[in-house]
Motif scaffolding. Structure first.
Motif, mmCIF file in Angstrom:
data_model
loop_
_atom_site.group_PDB
_atom_site.id
_atom_site.type_symbol
_atom_site.label_atom_id
_atom_site.label_comp_id
_atom_site.label_asym_id
_atom_site.label_seq_id
_atom_site.Cartn_x
_atom_site.Cartn_y
_atom_site.Cartn_z
ATOM 1 N N VAL A 61 10.068 7.566 -4.801
ATOM 2 C CA VAL A 61 8.796 6.326 -4.628
ATOM 3 C C VAL A 61 9.449 5.103 -4.822
ATOM 4 N N ASP A 62 8.822 3.784 -4.262
ATOM 5 C CA ASP A 62 9.047 2.740 -4.218
ATOM 6 C C ASP A 62 7.802 1.687 -4.707
ATOM 7 N N ASP A 63 7.367 1.807 -5.600
ATOM 8 C CA ASP A 63 5.992 1.414 -5.708
ATOM 9 C C ASP A 63 5.682 -0.306 -6.333
ATOM 10 N N THR A 91 0.466 -1.430 -0.152
ATOM 11 C CA THR A 91 -0.039 -0.131 0.240
ATOM 12 C C THR A 91 0.954 1.329 0.445
ATOM 13 N N GLU A 92 2.597 1.249 0.383
ATOM 14 C CA GLU A 92 3.138 2.521 0.981
ATOM 15 C C GLU A 92 2.552 3.584 1.590
ATOM 16 N N HIS A 99 -4.072 5.609 -6.001
ATOM 17 C CA HIS A 99 -5.011 6.760 -7.504
ATOM 18 C C HIS A 99 -6.536 5.610 -8.009
ATOM 19 N N ASP A 100 -6.485 4.503 -7.772
ATOM 20 C CA ASP A 100 -7.823 3.894 -8.477
ATOM 21 C C ASP A 100 -9.199 4.242 -7.611
ATOM 22 N N GLY A 101 -8.931 4.528 -6.514
ATOM 23 C CA GLY A 101 -10.089 4.392 -5.084
ATOM 24 C C GLY A 101 -10.342 3.217 -4.863
ATOM 25 N N ARG A 102 -8.700 2.189 -4.753
ATOM 26 C CA ARG A 102 -9.617 0.728 -4.282
ATOM 27 C C ARG A 102 -8.984 0.950 -2.859
ATOM 28 N N GLY A 160 -0.339 5.038 -9.318
ATOM 29 C CA GLY A 160 -0.779 5.597 -10.578
ATOM 30 C C GLY A 160 0.639 6.262 -11.487
ATOM 31 N N GLU A 161 0.648 7.382 -12.614
ATOM 32 C CA GLU A 161 1.943 7.647 -13.073
ATOM 33 C C GLU A 161 2.438 8.780 -12.103
ATOM 34 N N ASN A 162 1.476 9.392 -11.949
ATOM 35 C CA ASN A 162 2.306 10.627 -11.360
ATOM 36 C C ASN A 162 2.793 10.909 -9.293
ATOM 37 N N THR A 163 3.699 10.761 -9.154
ATOM 38 C CA THR A 163 4.254 10.094 -7.811
ATOM 39 C C THR A 163 5.012 11.253 -7.842
ATOM 40 N N THR A 164 5.099 11.710 -7.838
ATOM 41 C CA THR A 164 6.378 13.142 -7.599
ATOM 42 C C THR A 164 5.354 13.482 -6.049
#
Length: 330
Positions: free
Chosen positions: A232-234, A162-163, A168-171, A240-244
């Protein structure tokens, strides 16, 4: 996939070693109330690296706890454990446990709270079974400042790493759970000020504690990261794609975060793999970034690797650090 497996297995092996050797105990010449809890936990002095360490800036009007070494309630009576279960559709059984350990006596708004986040393959129960509560009781008695310890369960039903984030997808929404539901459950009517609230964690929890504090600097004043990483280590792509916006080393520009205090712990033999590189050197790298910005940081390099035995050896230093911050509040 191999990197994700390696990090999970490394933490799992540490969390399963509940019967690991306890840290060596020191004795004192004269008995005091602290002796009723057992002697102080000690280890060979960890290698300490100090960054820029200015006095903590005043953050609110919360009264500072007054230290009474050896003369607080927890010296004679252990803390009380409670498991609270809160509704969460993403948790197994749709209920998310939260371990709360309170010192003896009534709760109050001037009693500090340390929120603790576990690693990727462990749980709040791992910390309980490893005696984290009892060891922190000893340090509270030694320093004479009591605090609440609260550790949420951070796993999800689909098994994702989970980090400690909101997917990002609401799970799932672990960040929201930690910063909202858990705070409400722990503090209730006795809402703490920011200056009396700290967050810490182990491995993935060390990353999560750092990211959450920087993303919500109005909630916390201090961070303790044991073997965390600061980029980030995901492995499961939950961000998602934008991890900044989830990378601690990219979140240091906020003025609200400038007075956050950081303690970074990394075992000298910790080479736990990440998707890119390893945890080795992460504390030194992040400490340099904090120091460049004039932020408060202390770095510890104890002997050992990526395990609770190593991390627990630094509990005396960690509690010293936290108490110094709490004692400096207005």
């Amino acid at each position: 996939m191999f990197v994700s497996f390696s990090r999970r297995v490394t933490v799992l092996l540490a969390s399963c070693a509940v019967a690991f050797t306890a840290a060596s105990l020191a004795t004192t010449a004269q008995e005091d109330p602290a002796d009723r809890l057992g002697p102080e936990l000690t280890e060979p002095d960890p290698e300490r690296v100090l960054g820029h360490v200015p006095p903590p800036a005043p953050t609110d009007s919360a009264p500072a706890p007054i230290p009474r070494p050896g003369h607080v309630a927890v010296c004679g009576e252990p803390g009380r454990d409670e498991i609270v279960t809160l509704p969460d559709p993403s948790a197994p059984g749709e209920e998310r446990p939260l371990w709360i350990r309170r010192p003896p006596g009534p709760d109050s708004a001037d009693l500090p709270v340390l929120y603790l986040l576990h690693g990727s393959s462990s749980t709040h129960a791992t910390l309980m079974d490893a005696g984290v509560g009892e060891l922190l009781d000893r340090q509270m008695c030694r320093m004479g400042v009591e605090f609440v310890v609260a550790a949420p369960y951070g796993q999800v039903a689909d098994g994702s790493t989970t980090e400690w984030a909101d997917a990002h997808d609401g799970r799932f929404a672990l960040e929201e759970f930690v910063t909202e539901a858990a705070v409400t459950a722990v503090e209730g009517e006795h809402r703490r000020s920011r200056s009396l609230r700290a967050i810490g964690g182990f491995s993935m929890g060390g990353y999560g504690a750092t990211a959450l504090a920087l993303r919500s600097p109005d909630l916390y004043s201090q961070v303790v990261s044991w073997a965390g990483y600061f980029r980030v280590d995901d492995p499961d792509g939950v961000l998602g794609e934008n991890t900044t916006g989830h990378s601690p080393d990219r979140l240091l520009g906020s003025e609200k975060a400038r007075d956050l205090r950081f303690l970074l712990v990394e075992g000298r033999e910790d080479h736990t793999p990440l998707q890119e590189g390893s945890i080795h050197g992460e504390a030194e790298r992040f400490s340099s970034l904090l120091a460049e910005r004039g932020m408060t940081v202390t770095t510890l390099r104890p002997p050992g690797g990526h395990d609770l035995t190593t991390w627990k050896s630094t509990f005396p230093d960690a509690v010293d650090f936290l108490v110094s911050g709490w004692a400096a509040s207005p």
